[in-house]
Design an enzyme around this catalytic site. Structure first.
Site, PDB file in Angstrom:
ATOM      1  N   CYS A 118       0.800  -1.448   0.129  1.00 27.94           N
ATOM      2  CA  CYS A 118      -0.064   0.040  -0.101  1.00 27.94           C
ATOM      3  C   CYS A 118       0.924   1.127  -0.109  1.00 27.94           C
ATOM      4  O   CYS A 118       1.459   1.517   0.788  1.00 27.94           O
ATOM      5  CB  CYS A 118      -1.000  -0.072   1.333  1.00 27.94           C
ATOM      6  SG  CYS A 118      -1.894   1.677   1.051  1.00 27.94           S
TER       7      CYS A 118
ATOM      8  N   CYS B 220      -0.496   4.167   2.538  1.00 28.91           N
ATOM      9  CA  CYS B 220      -0.555   4.142   3.865  1.00 28.91           C
ATOM     10  C   CYS B 220      -0.072   2.571   4.562  1.00 28.91           C
ATOM     11  O   CYS B 220       0.916   2.320   4.034  1.00 28.91           O
ATOM     12  CB  CYS B 220      -1.869   4.456   4.546  1.00 28.91           C
ATOM     13  SG  CYS B 220      -3.349   4.103   3.725  1.00 28.91           S
ATOM     14  N   SER B 221      -1.238   2.065   4.790  1.00 27.14           N
ATOM     15  CA  SER B 221      -1.078   0.573   5.147  1.00 27.14           C
ATOM     16  C   SER B 221      -1.990  -0.513   5.053  1.00 27.14           C
ATOM     17  O   SER B 221      -2.384  -1.395   5.904  1.00 27.14           O
ATOM     18  CB  SER B 221      -0.460   0.336   6.485  1.00 27.14           C
ATOM     19  OG  SER B 221      -1.521   1.012   7.474  1.00 27.14           O
ATOM     20  N   CYS B 222      -3.062  -0.187   3.922  1.00 30.85           N
ATOM     21  CA  CYS B 222      -4.058  -1.214   3.638  1.00 30.85           C
ATOM     22  C   CYS B 222      -3.572  -2.550   3.585  1.00 30.85           C
ATOM     23  O   CYS B 222      -2.706  -2.638   2.613  1.00 30.85           O
ATOM     24  CB  CYS B 222      -4.824  -0.656   2.460  1.00 30.85           C
ATOM     25  SG  CYS B 222      -5.490   1.034   2.622  1.00 30.85           S
TER      26      CYS B 222
END
Ligand code: FE
Length: 215
Positions: free
Chosen positions: A116, A119-121
């Protein structure tokens, strides 16, 4: 970079509400941890061990079952390819509302890698907690710019002829890599097969384990 699926318009449709939510939750958890540690009620090392267990063992077991099912059952694999959200839900692994899954299958010609960039999906429903490196800016930028270099740092060396596809996750769409089934596993049941499927293999920073590593 052929086979590169990073979408530069992706920022416009990226929903970051969930990240604010998690930041808030993380702050609360941190405050609680500090309080309990100060009162001598918990050992932070024990918490780290629990988190590590959830990152590498408990969470990814769901994804490993999905992969093992796909390896063992061609009909399930076809369903997973067509409609991963429904196929995964049929095994009882469902995410938050609005989270759609897509399964990307490794082939002898193509290796898939998930990131991602913004961000951090991460596919929580099948992989559990994301590892720290997945959220790190270095991984998020370099997975796109130099996927082969990133893979080599994870100990994965692919033939130069193997294409690497990089999939950029969003809040709406999460990816699960279906690694290649290791040789020497003909006739294995789903339980045994799932033991070969690591978290990193389902992110694409690893490969499925060979049967020899379990002996
Ligand atoms: Fe994200």
């Amino acid at each position: 970079m052929s086979g590169h699926h990073h979408d530069h318009d992706h920022a416009h449709e990226h929903d970051h509400d969930h990240d604010n939510h998690y930041s808030d939750m993380q702050a609360r958890v941190k405050a609680l941890e500090t309080l309990l540690t100060e009162k001598g009620l918990i050992d932070p090392a024990a918490i780290d061990a629990i988190v590590e267990t959830y990152e590498t063992k408990v969470g990814p077991r769901n994804g490993a079952r999905v992969v093992a099912n796909a390896w063992a059952d061609p009909a399930f694999a076809a369903w997973l390819k067509r409609d991963a959200t429904a196929a995964i839900a049929s095994l009882g692994y469902t995410g938050r509302q609005g989270e759609h899954m897509r399964a990307v299958f490794n082939t002898p010609d193509t290796h898939n890698l998930v990131v991602c960039t913004l961000c951090s999906c991460y596919p929580w429903s099948v992989l559990g907690l994301p590892p720290v490196w997945y959220k790190a800016p270095a991984y998020r930028s370099r997975a796109v710019i130099d996927p082969r270099g990133v893979l080599s740092e994870f100990g994965v060396t692919l033939p130069s002829t193997t294409k690497i596809r990089v999939w950029d996750s969003t809040a709406e769409l999460r990816y699960l890599v279906i690694p290649l089934r290791p040789d020497g596993t003909e006739g294995w049941g789903e339980d045994a097969l799932s033991d070969l499927v690591t978290r990193d293999a389902m992110i694409g920073t690893g490969l499925a384990l060979s049967p020899e590593t379990l002996r």
